[in-house]
Design a protein around this motif. Structure first.
Motif, PDB file in Angstrom:
ATOM      1  N   CYS A 166       9.628   5.996  32.583  1.00 28.95           N
ATOM      2  CA  CYS A 166      10.574   4.926  32.226  1.00 28.95           C
ATOM      3  C   CYS A 166       9.968   3.928  31.260  1.00 28.95           C
ATOM      4  O   CYS A 166      10.576   3.564  30.261  1.00 28.95           O
ATOM      5  CB  CYS A 166      11.043   4.219  33.490  1.00 28.95           C
ATOM      6  SG  CYS A 166      12.034   2.762  33.176  1.00 28.95           S
ATOM      7  N   GLU A 167       8.782   3.457  31.552  1.00 29.07           N
ATOM      8  CA  GLU A 167       8.208   2.412  30.703  1.00 29.07           C
ATOM      9  C   GLU A 167       7.492   2.993  29.487  1.00 29.07           C
ATOM     10  O   GLU A 167       7.056   2.261  28.607  1.00 29.07           O
ATOM     11  CB  GLU A 167       7.275   1.521  31.516  1.00 29.07           C
ATOM     12  CG  GLU A 167       7.995   0.686  32.562  1.00 29.07           C
ATOM     13  CD  GLU A 167       9.157  -0.120  31.977  1.00 29.07           C
ATOM     14  OE1 GLU A 167       8.931  -0.877  31.025  1.00 29.07           O
ATOM     15  OE2 GLU A 167      10.293   0.052  32.446  1.00 29.07           O
ATOM     16  N   GLY A 168       7.331   4.316  29.456  1.00 24.00           N
ATOM     17  CA  GLY A 168       6.706   4.951  28.304  1.00 24.00           C
ATOM     18  C   GLY A 168       5.292   4.468  28.041  1.00 24.00           C
ATOM     19  O   GLY A 168       4.796   4.543  26.923  1.00 24.00           O
ATOM     20  N   GLY A 208      12.604   2.692  38.976  1.00 21.76           N
ATOM     21  CA  GLY A 208      13.835   3.439  39.265  1.00 21.76           C
ATOM     22  C   GLY A 208      14.948   3.145  38.271  1.00 21.76           C
ATOM     23  O   GLY A 208      16.085   3.558  38.455  1.00 21.76           O
ATOM     24  N   GLN A 209      14.600   2.427  37.210  1.00 22.98           N
ATOM     25  CA  GLN A 209      15.639   1.936  36.292  1.00 22.98           C
ATOM     26  C   GLN A 209      16.523   3.028  35.689  1.00 22.98           C
ATOM     27  O   GLN A 209      17.745   2.893  35.646  1.00 22.98           O
ATOM     28  CB  GLN A 209      14.981   1.134  35.163  1.00 22.98           C
ATOM     29  CG  GLN A 209      15.995   0.631  34.146  1.00 22.98           C
ATOM     30  CD  GLN A 209      15.322   0.131  32.897  1.00 22.98           C
ATOM     31  OE1 GLN A 209      14.229  -0.431  32.965  1.00 22.98           O
ATOM     32  NE2 GLN A 209      15.947   0.326  31.749  1.00 22.98           N
ATOM     33  N   LEU A 210      15.905   4.106  35.208  1.00 22.83           N
ATOM     34  CA  LEU A 210      16.702   5.105  34.484  1.00 22.83           C
ATOM     35  C   LEU A 210      17.771   5.696  35.395  1.00 22.83           C
ATOM     36  O   LEU A 210      18.922   5.868  34.985  1.00 22.83           O
ATOM     37  CB  LEU A 210      15.798   6.192  33.897  1.00 22.83           C
ATOM     38  CG  LEU A 210      14.703   5.705  32.939  1.00 22.83           C
ATOM     39  CD1 LEU A 210      13.997   6.879  32.282  1.00 22.83           C
ATOM     40  CD2 LEU A 210      15.244   4.753  31.882  1.00 22.83           C
ATOM     41  N   ILE A 246      12.083  -4.288  43.130  1.00 22.81           N
ATOM     42  CA  ILE A 246      13.515  -4.533  43.324  1.00 22.81           C
ATOM     43  C   ILE A 246      14.154  -4.459  41.944  1.00 22.81           C
ATOM     44  O   ILE A 246      13.778  -5.215  41.041  1.00 22.81           O
ATOM     45  CB  ILE A 246      13.757  -5.933  43.932  1.00 22.81           C
ATOM     46  CG1 ILE A 246      13.109  -6.012  45.317  1.00 22.81           C
ATOM     47  CG2 ILE A 246      15.245  -6.238  44.025  1.00 22.81           C
ATOM     48  CD1 ILE A 246      11.868  -6.800  45.370  1.00 22.81           C
ATOM     49  N   GLU A 247      15.097  -3.545  41.768  1.00 17.41           N
ATOM     50  CA  GLU A 247      15.679  -3.350  40.441  1.00 17.41           C
ATOM     51  C   GLU A 247      17.210  -3.304  40.466  1.00 17.41           C
ATOM     52  O   GLU A 247      17.798  -2.241  40.666  1.00 17.41           O
ATOM     53  CB  GLU A 247      15.133  -2.061  39.809  1.00 17.41           C
ATOM     54  CG  GLU A 247      13.632  -2.093  39.587  1.00 17.41           C
ATOM     55  CD  GLU A 247      13.143  -0.885  38.791  1.00 17.41           C
ATOM     56  OE1 GLU A 247      12.801   0.130  39.413  1.00 17.41           O
ATOM     57  OE2 GLU A 247      13.136  -0.954  37.551  1.00 17.41           O
ATOM     58  N   PRO A 248      17.845  -4.455  40.247  1.00 16.04           N
ATOM     59  CA  PRO A 248      19.297  -4.431  40.100  1.00 16.04           C
ATOM     60  C   PRO A 248      19.695  -3.959  38.701  1.00 16.04           C
ATOM     61  O   PRO A 248      18.933  -4.141  37.751  1.00 16.04           O
ATOM     62  CB  PRO A 248      19.699  -5.904  40.296  1.00 16.04           C
ATOM     63  CG  PRO A 248      18.485  -6.686  40.033  1.00 16.04           C
ATOM     64  CD  PRO A 248      17.290  -5.812  40.200  1.00 16.04           C
ATOM     65  N   GLY A 384       2.095 -15.724  36.763  1.00 16.73           N
ATOM     66  CA  GLY A 384       2.440 -15.108  35.470  1.00 16.73           C
ATOM     67  C   GLY A 384       3.750 -14.358  35.628  1.00 16.73           C
ATOM     68  O   GLY A 384       4.662 -14.824  36.314  1.00 16.73           O
ATOM     69  N   GLU A 385       3.833 -13.160  35.047  1.00 14.17           N
ATOM     70  CA  GLU A 385       5.095 -12.400  35.073  1.00 14.17           C
ATOM     71  C   GLU A 385       5.449 -11.913  36.472  1.00 14.17           C
ATOM     72  O   GLU A 385       4.651 -11.259  37.127  1.00 14.17           O
ATOM     73  CB  GLU A 385       4.958 -11.186  34.137  1.00 14.17           C
ATOM     74  CG  GLU A 385       6.187 -10.296  34.173  1.00 14.17           C
ATOM     75  CD  GLU A 385       5.988  -8.951  33.461  1.00 14.17           C
ATOM     76  OE1 GLU A 385       5.062  -8.832  32.647  1.00 14.17           O
ATOM     77  OE2 GLU A 385       6.777  -8.034  33.746  1.00 14.17           O
ATOM     78  N   ILE A 386       6.663 -12.237  36.908  1.00 19.01           N
ATOM     79  CA  ILE A 386       7.135 -11.652  38.172  1.00 19.01           C
ATOM     80  C   ILE A 386       8.347 -10.735  37.942  1.00 19.01           C
ATOM     81  O   ILE A 386       8.635  -9.877  38.763  1.00 19.01           O
ATOM     82  CB  ILE A 386       7.469 -12.702  39.266  1.00 19.01           C
ATOM     83  CG1 ILE A 386       8.596 -13.642  38.843  1.00 19.01           C
ATOM     84  CG2 ILE A 386       6.232 -13.493  39.652  1.00 19.01           C
ATOM     85  CD1 ILE A 386       9.139 -14.466  40.019  1.00 19.01           C
TER      86      ILE A 386
HETATM   87  O1  4AD Z   1       7.997  -5.326  33.587  1.00 15.39           O
HETATM   88  P1  4AD Z   1       8.099  -3.983  34.254  1.00 15.39           P
HETATM   89  O2  4AD Z   1       7.190  -2.919  33.804  1.00 15.39           O
HETATM   90  O3  4AD Z   1       9.621  -3.562  34.090  1.00 15.39           O
HETATM   91  C1  4AD Z   1      10.162  -2.387  34.501  1.00 15.39           C
HETATM   92  O4  4AD Z   1       9.600  -1.551  35.169  1.00 15.39           O
HETATM   93  C2  4AD Z   1      11.631  -2.290  34.210  1.00 15.39           C
HETATM   94  N1  4AD Z   1      11.989  -0.877  34.265  1.00 15.39           N
HETATM   95  C3  4AD Z   1      12.386  -3.127  35.196  1.00 15.39           C
HETATM   96  C4  4AD Z   1      13.879  -3.078  34.995  1.00 15.39           C
HETATM   97  O5  4AD Z   1      14.348  -3.618  34.028  1.00 15.39           O
HETATM   98  N2  4AD Z   1      14.587  -2.456  35.913  1.00 15.39           N
HETATM   99  O6  4AD Z   1       7.914  -4.169  35.814  1.00 15.39           O
HETATM  100  C5  4AD Z   1       8.749  -5.058  36.533  1.00 15.39           C
HETATM  101  C6  4AD Z   1       7.947  -5.923  37.468  1.00 15.39           C
HETATM  102  C7  4AD Z   1       6.889  -6.782  36.781  1.00 15.39           C
HETATM  103  O7  4AD Z   1       7.456  -7.962  36.258  1.00 15.39           O
HETATM  104  C8  4AD Z   1       5.948  -7.071  37.923  1.00 15.39           C
HETATM  105  O8  4AD Z   1       6.444  -8.101  38.740  1.00 15.39           O
HETATM  106  C9  4AD Z   1       6.004  -5.783  38.718  1.00 15.39           C
HETATM  107  O9  4AD Z   1       7.192  -5.118  38.357  1.00 15.39           O
HETATM  108  N3  4AD Z   1       4.845  -4.929  38.418  1.00 15.39           N
HETATM  109  C10 4AD Z   1       3.753  -4.821  39.187  1.00 15.39           C
HETATM  110  N4  4AD Z   1       3.434  -5.413  40.345  1.00 15.39           N
HETATM  111  C11 4AD Z   1       2.242  -5.103  40.882  1.00 15.39           C
HETATM  112  N5  4AD Z   1       1.361  -4.233  40.351  1.00 15.39           N
HETATM  113  C12 4AD Z   1       1.646  -3.609  39.187  1.00 15.39           C
HETATM  114  N6  4AD Z   1       0.791  -2.727  38.663  1.00 15.39           N
HETATM  115  C13 4AD Z   1       2.894  -3.894  38.554  1.00 15.39           C
HETATM  116  N7  4AD Z   1       3.486  -3.465  37.421  1.00 15.39           N
HETATM  117  C14 4AD Z   1       4.676  -4.105  37.358  1.00 15.39           C
END
Ligand code: 4AD
Ligand code: MG
Length: 461
Positions: A166-168, A208-210, A246-248, A384-386
């Protein structure tokens, strides 16, 4: 065996004067000539209950005082002789040792630091800190389900074994039944994987996005809540190889709509946490983050900041700080940059929006400027990023172009591409890292301490 939860006895005044049976583990004990005092915990509450044992009534009470041993106790609930807060204790009538615990039990009285506790994941859960963390984890999980269920979202379980990344980002763990010796039998990687269990190279899903998008095109609003796996070789306090995600995914939602949903959901779960876990929150405030309650109250009461990526770069360039990583338009923000923005500049959650397309994933909607995508990361102080969030590219041609630019195997994504052929609509979604939000609301600074068994590079148990 029939017994009553210690939490109930401590919170329901009805029990005062009644005879009860409780079961639990000894947390501390004091022995004197005539009396023994034992603090018992059964995991239902952060607080222990005090057992008051008269040696006239229980002859061998000194043998029940070993830390970690498991007891079954019958006694009468009485108002506490010392506690000012209307607390109760139990005057013991009878005690039974369910499980003895020798002196080599590692959790003796003194405080043990989190790093040492990481070496004993099977025992650290018995400490106050982990008692609090895992109750909050459970309450937050329920709150997340509640939030989406109450608003008509369908809960979807997406596959964990997948053929599409998904994330490539090339961070997929491979799933195989092949042995080391098998490799020699095949001339090419393709031939090798063709003979594997699924007939092709597959891995553990990073998101699980795709498949979530597939479901959203049928049910309109869906969410997933399950594990994602990332073979990121980064040994940081924020990354684990297996995290809960969690992916809405919402049909007919544009970027601004999904950002509103993300903000509303975060506020809802923080509010639920404050309401349902006051003792745990006070505990974290005392031992892990001064000002935690005020911080969380601010989250609920204020709008999150929205900051253009381009503006973020300007702010970082002007900052009087020596960053380890370079700052320039087109480069990704590193944790140090994210933390500067959210901690030093805004001191609240910040959505950074419209990132350069080259540092983001193929599925994000391309903005009309030709340079950026309709994507946002939610950054919070301390972590940072959540959240990673975006509107999805709904246009078939533009999606295919983005995939080609990235040299992706288009044939691995035929289902996904079909969504753009059959009734494509604007839609958006986000991914919240469950452990990251847990770090934020507890003040715990290492992700390894908010998950039962952390999986990290070179570390598994
Ligand atoms: O930003 P990410 O990579 O986004 C996705 O996976 C999209 N497909 C989501 C979507 O749009 N449905 O990952 C989403 C979040 C990150 O912001 C972070 O909170 C968490 O997943 N995350 C991790 N948490 C812990 N350990 C890691 N290695 C993580 N990688 C991502
Ligand atoms: Mg991300």
């Amino acid at each position: 065996m029939k017994h009553t939860d210690i939490k109930l006895i401590m919170t329901d005044k009805e029990y005062i004067g009644k005879e009860v049976t409780v079961c639990g583990w000894v947390r501390t004990a004091r022995d004197s000539k005539n009396m023994t005092f034992i603090e018992l915990n059964d995991g239902t509450s952060l607080k222990h209950i005090q057992l008051v044992v008269d040696k006239e009534i229980v002859k061998n009470s000194s043998s029940f005082t070993k830390l970690g041993s498991a007891l079954k106790v019958i006694g009468t609930v009485v108002p506490s002789a010392v506690a000012q807060d209307g607390g109760v204790e139990i005057n013991v009538l009878k005690m039974e040792l369910l499980g003895d615990c020798p002196a080599e039990y590692p959790l003796q009285k003194k405080r043990i630091n989190l790093e040492t506790l990481r070496t004993m994941p099977h025992l650290r859960v018995r400490t106050n800190t982990f008692n609090a963390i895992f109750r909050v984890r459970s309450v937050l999980a329920a709150a997340i389900h509640e939030y989406f269920q109450d608003r008509g979202y369908v809960y979807i379980n997406t596959p964990l074994i997948t053929g599409s990344d998904c994330e490539g980002a090339g961070e997929m763990f491979k799933v195989t039944t092949m042995d080391y010796e098998d490799a020699a039998k095949y001339k090419s990687a393709e031939e090798y994987y063709a003979n594997d269990f699924f007939g092709k190279l597959v891995g553990l899903s990073v998101s699980g996005q795709l498949e979530g998008e597939v479901a959203a095109m049928a049910f309109g609003k869906i969410y997933t809540f399950g594990p994602s796996f990332r073979a990121e070789n980064s040994n940081t306090p924020r990354h684990v190889a297996e995290f809960w995600h969690i992916e809405p995914e919402v049909a007919f939602a544009e970027l601004s709509d999904i950002m509103e949903i993300a903000e509303d959901m975060i506020k809802y779960i923080v509010k639920t946490y404050i309401e349902k876990c006051p003792e745990e929150l006070a505990f974290f405030e005392k031992f892990f983050e001064k000002g935690l309650s005020a911080k969380l109250k601010n989250v609920i009461d204020n709008k999150f900041e929205i900051l253009e990526y381009t503006k973020a770069i300007e702010i970082l360039k002007k900052a009087n700080v020596e960053f380890k990583f370079p700052v320039d338009w087109g480069l990704d923000l590193q944790t140090e940059h994210e933390r500067y923005i959210t901690e030093q500049v805004f001191n609240k959650p910040v959505f950074v929006v419209n990132y350069p397309k080259d540092i983001k994933s193929f599925y994000m909607k391309q903005n009309s400027d030709g340079k950026t995508v309709a994507a946002t990361d939610l950054l919070v102080p301390g972590v940072g990023e959540i959240i990673g969030c975006s509107e999805r590219e709904a246009n078939l041609t533009r999606l295919l172009d983005a995939m080609k630019e990235r040299d992706m195997h288009i044939e691995d994504y035929t289902d996904y591409i079909d969504l753009r052929r059959f009734g494509s609509v604007p839609h958006s979604g986000f991914g919240l890292g469950f452990e990251r939000i847990l770090m934020y609301v507890t003040g715990i600074q290492n992700i390894r301490d908010v998950i039962l068994y952390p999986r990290t590079v070179g570390g598994i148990r």
